[in-house]
Design an enzyme around this catalytic site. Structure first.
Site, PDB file in Angstrom:
ATOM      1  N   GLU A 184      -4.729  -9.371   6.439  1.00  0.00           N
ATOM      2  CA  GLU A 184      -5.776 -10.265   5.928  1.00  0.00           C
ATOM      3  C   GLU A 184      -6.018 -11.356   6.967  1.00  0.00           C
ATOM      4  O   GLU A 184      -5.252 -12.313   7.079  1.00  0.00           O
ATOM      5  CB  GLU A 184      -5.347 -10.874   4.587  1.00  0.00           C
ATOM      6  CG  GLU A 184      -5.110  -9.862   3.476  1.00  0.00           C
ATOM      7  CD  GLU A 184      -6.400  -9.354   2.828  1.00  0.00           C
ATOM      8  OE1 GLU A 184      -7.495  -9.802   3.245  1.00  0.00           O
ATOM      9  OE2 GLU A 184      -6.302  -8.516   1.923  1.00  0.00           O
TER      10      GLU A 184
ATOM     11  N   TYR B 284      -2.610  -1.608  -6.202  1.00  0.00           N
ATOM     12  CA  TYR B 284      -2.383  -0.182  -5.969  1.00  0.00           C
ATOM     13  C   TYR B 284      -3.674   0.468  -5.467  1.00  0.00           C
ATOM     14  O   TYR B 284      -4.717  -0.172  -5.413  1.00  0.00           O
ATOM     15  CB  TYR B 284      -1.932   0.512  -7.277  1.00  0.00           C
ATOM     16  CG  TYR B 284      -0.854  -0.247  -7.999  1.00  0.00           C
ATOM     17  CD1 TYR B 284       0.490  -0.088  -7.640  1.00  0.00           C
ATOM     18  CD2 TYR B 284      -1.174  -1.160  -9.014  1.00  0.00           C
ATOM     19  CE1 TYR B 284       1.487  -0.807  -8.283  1.00  0.00           C
ATOM     20  CE2 TYR B 284      -0.179  -1.882  -9.663  1.00  0.00           C
ATOM     21  CZ  TYR B 284       1.143  -1.699  -9.294  1.00  0.00           C
ATOM     22  OH  TYR B 284       2.118  -2.416  -9.924  1.00  0.00           O
TER      23      TYR B 284
HETATM   24 ZN   LIG Z   1     -10.497  -6.673   1.649  1.00  0.00          ZN
END
Ligand SMILES: [Zn+2]
Length: 396
Positions: A366, A347
């Site tokens: 990512e 969160y």
């Molecule tokens: Zn990161």
């Protein structure tokens, strides 16, 4: 490159002479009234630099122009006092040179000063870029934002929220550089013409959200006290900061946003350190405040935050994301090979807050795989994977 207006010149004529899209010339000269050029006025021509050339035996201006794929008048424009019939050996003249190479060299330890240097060089060659500061870091560095394009669809990309994920900065700026090369040289990227993207979108880039942290990882602790003593202590007296994600006050900037911030705090450290400490309250840190203010002011249609690593794309938050998000992440996944992941136990991130407060698509990407900081040997591979996402973020 700068040229001086002659009688009868127009921006349209320059766009024909240098084969540069008229719109890019107009946007490189925002303070100029294109209908009322005056003789002697300076005009910026994007995508070109000038080089000094020394006349050698046998040179003629026609030959110099022809061998560079330029009309003769392009050389005359840069050398207003030159008599083409009386060239002298050893005389120096200015020649226009089309920039078809990257300015950003991403495969290096890419600290804050390197980034600022590259942004200034890009700005000089591509004056249609708009560069501003969105605020200052704890140590007083400006956090730059670069805008490109003039479209209604407002897209935002950022990198280096996390200090030891700094490779995301040169990856993102390399994309910006390739986008610029594509626009000025009218060369598609992966078969995709980019001038429609420039017309339809305004891309906002914050290439380094956390400059103090990046410099800590790359250059070691700052001279400033108490920051110096603090970060060394929080790093367990080690001078190896390769595991550091936070800002210089030991606050993880991607745990700072008011989106279930308390829940994130529950499961995370309660004191400053290299990672995961969300601060004593949401948006306590100037870098996070700058990002929140920017986002509130700019009405972004979508945001993509680039991190490392894992080759995954997070795209949901508490089922608050709008339905079109899934089709978008499917395309991002298709072009990168990365795995879409809707939600995890996490969160208070930037994209969480964006989804929650705007109900618009927000993504955490990512890049790459391995252990942070990812090595520069992975640069090309990561760039090729990310490139599809950078483009899709604009054309979708
Ligand atoms: Zn990161």
């Amino acid at each position: 490159m700068e040229v001086h207006v002659r009688r009868g010149d127009s921006l349209y004529y320059y766009s024909q002479l240098f084969i540069i899209p008229l719109q890019l010339i107009i946007h490189s000269n925002r303070n100029v009234n294109a209908q009322k050029l005056s003789v002697g006025q300076l005009i910026q021509i994007p995508g070109f630099v000038t080089v000094t050339y020394q006349i050698t035996p046998g040179d003629t201006l026609w030959r110099l122009a022809g061998s560079r794929g330029l009309p003769l008048d392009a050389i005359l424009l840069l050398n207003p006092n030159l008599n083409p019939n009386f060239l002298q050996i050893g005389q120096t003249i200015q020649l226009p040179l089309r920039v078809d190479w990257r300015i950003v060299s991403g495969k290096q330890d890419y600290d804050y000063d390197t980034m600022i240097f590259d942004i200034r060089r890009l700005q000089a060659i591509y004056p249609f870029l708009r560069v501003s500061s969105i605020g200052n870091t704890v140590l007083g560095k400006d956090i730059p934002e670069i805008e490109i394009g003039n479209g209604e669809k407002r897209v935002h990309y950022n990198a280096s929220f996390h200090a030891n994920e700094w490779i995301t900065t040169p990856i993102l700026l390399t994309f910006l550089n390739d986008y610029l090369l594509s626009l000025t040289n009218q060369r598609p990227i992966r078969g995709l013409a980019t001038s429609p993207l420039y017309i339809q979108t305004t891309l906002s880039i914050v290439p380094m959200v956390n400059p103090d942290g990046v410099d800590l990882v790359l250059n070691g602790p700052p001279i400033e006290e108490p920051s110096r003593s603090n970060v060394i202590e929080w790093n367990n007296d080690s001078l190896d900061f390769s595991g550091w994600k936070a800002n210089i006050r030991g606050v993880d900037l991607n745990d700072q946003f008011p989106a279930e911030w308390e829940r994130e705090r529950e499961r995370n450290p309660k004191t400053p350190g290299p990672r995961d400490y969300g601060g004593e309250s949401p948006l306590s840190e100037p870098e996070a405040i700058a990002m929140a203010d920017l986002t509130r002011n700019k009405d972004f249609a979508r945001v993509l935050a680039f991190h490392t690593q894992g080759r995954v794309i997070y795209w949901g938050f508490e089922n608050l994301e709008p339905p079109e998000t899934e089709a978008m992440v499917t395309e991002f996944s298709r072009v990168s090979g990365y795995e879409p992941v809707q939600t995890i136990e996490s969160y208070a991130g930037y994209k969480d807050w964006f989804i929650q407060d705007w109900r618009r698509p927000g993504f955490t990407v990512e890049l790459g795989s391995g252990t942070n900081p990812l090595p520069l040997t992975q640069f090309n591979e990561i760039y090729e994977e990310a490139l599809g996402i950078f483009l899709a973020g604009l054309y979708l």
